[in-house]
Design a protein around this motif. Structure first.
Motif, PDB file in Angstrom:
ATOM      1  N   VAL A  49       0.357  33.585 -29.550  1.00 40.30           N
ATOM      2  CA  VAL A  49       0.669  32.154 -29.504  1.00 40.30           C
ATOM      3  C   VAL A  49       0.845  31.637 -30.929  1.00 40.30           C
ATOM      4  O   VAL A  49       1.830  30.953 -31.241  1.00 40.30           O
ATOM      5  N   PHE A  50      -0.101  31.980 -31.801  1.00 37.21           N
ATOM      6  CA  PHE A  50      -0.034  31.514 -33.191  1.00 37.21           C
ATOM      7  C   PHE A  50       1.187  32.075 -33.906  1.00 37.21           C
ATOM      8  O   PHE A  50       1.839  31.362 -34.674  1.00 37.21           O
ATOM      9  N   VAL A  51       1.530  33.329 -33.655  1.00 39.19           N
ATOM     10  CA  VAL A  51       2.718  33.925 -34.283  1.00 39.19           C
ATOM     11  C   VAL A  51       3.967  33.166 -33.849  1.00 39.19           C
ATOM     12  O   VAL A  51       4.815  32.821 -34.680  1.00 39.19           O
ATOM     13  N   ARG A  52       4.079  32.883 -32.559  1.00 43.55           N
ATOM     14  CA  ARG A  52       5.259  32.156 -32.060  1.00 43.55           C
ATOM     15  C   ARG A  52       5.323  30.747 -32.624  1.00 43.55           C
ATOM     16  O   ARG A  52       6.381  30.295 -33.092  1.00 43.55           O
ATOM     17  N   LEU A  53       4.187  30.030 -32.604  1.00 43.22           N
ATOM     18  CA  LEU A  53       4.179  28.656 -33.109  1.00 43.22           C
ATOM     19  C   LEU A  53       4.459  28.605 -34.607  1.00 43.22           C
ATOM     20  O   LEU A  53       5.119  27.688 -35.092  1.00 43.22           O
ATOM     21  N   GLU A  54       3.976  29.595 -35.328  1.00 41.10           N
ATOM     22  CA  GLU A  54       4.254  29.641 -36.767  1.00 41.10           C
ATOM     23  C   GLU A  54       5.734  29.914 -37.020  1.00 41.10           C
ATOM     24  O   GLU A  54       6.345  29.299 -37.894  1.00 41.10           O
ATOM     25  N   ALA A  55       6.328  30.797 -36.232  1.00 39.01           N
ATOM     26  CA  ALA A  55       7.760  31.093 -36.372  1.00 39.01           C
ATOM     27  C   ALA A  55       8.605  29.857 -36.059  1.00 39.01           C
ATOM     28  O   ALA A  55       9.662  29.660 -36.670  1.00 39.01           O
ATOM     29  N   LEU A  56       8.135  29.042 -35.127  1.00 40.50           N
ATOM     30  CA  LEU A  56       8.845  27.809 -34.776  1.00 40.50           C
ATOM     31  C   LEU A  56       8.505  26.649 -35.715  1.00 40.50           C
ATOM     32  O   LEU A  56       9.000  25.536 -35.545  1.00 40.50           O
ATOM     33  N   GLU A  57       7.634  26.915 -36.695  1.00 39.88           N
ATOM     34  CA  GLU A  57       7.197  25.942 -37.705  1.00 39.88           C
ATOM     35  C   GLU A  57       6.401  24.787 -37.102  1.00 39.88           C
ATOM     36  O   GLU A  57       6.369  23.688 -37.649  1.00 39.88           O
ATOM     37  N   VAL A  58       5.737  25.040 -35.983  1.00 38.73           N
ATOM     38  CA  VAL A  58       4.910  24.029 -35.326  1.00 38.73           C
ATOM     39  C   VAL A  58       3.527  23.977 -35.962  1.00 38.73           C
ATOM     40  O   VAL A  58       2.894  22.931 -35.983  1.00 38.73           O
TER      41      VAL A  58
END
Length: 79
Positions: A49-58
């Protein structure tokens, strides 16, 4: 239609919380353990979840400090 993977479903829920104003820029996300309990998933799922949100700059992650919501103006696209 196949169900979304847990990490995708959870990250979408966090994005929705930001869009709806339940979380704001600078807010600290709960710990991995707290999110595991809330969503009943493993720590590895929350890390995804954190990897995806970081990639999306959230979010921004800071070692030893936590995970924080970024300013939605930087990543939220207007329709």
């Amino acid at each position: 239609m196949p169900a979304l993977p847990d990490y995708f479903r959870i990250s979408n829920a966090i994005i929705a919380d930001v869009k709806q104003g339940r979380m704001k820029a600078g807010d600290k996300l709960p710990s991995i353990a707290e999110l595991c309990d809330k969503y009943r998933v493993s720590p590895s799922t929350i890390r995804l979840v954190f990897v995806r949100l970081e990639a999306l700059e959230v979010i921004d992650r800071y070692q030893g400090k936590g995970v924080f919501v970024t300013d939605p103006k930087t990543w939220l696209r207007k329709p």
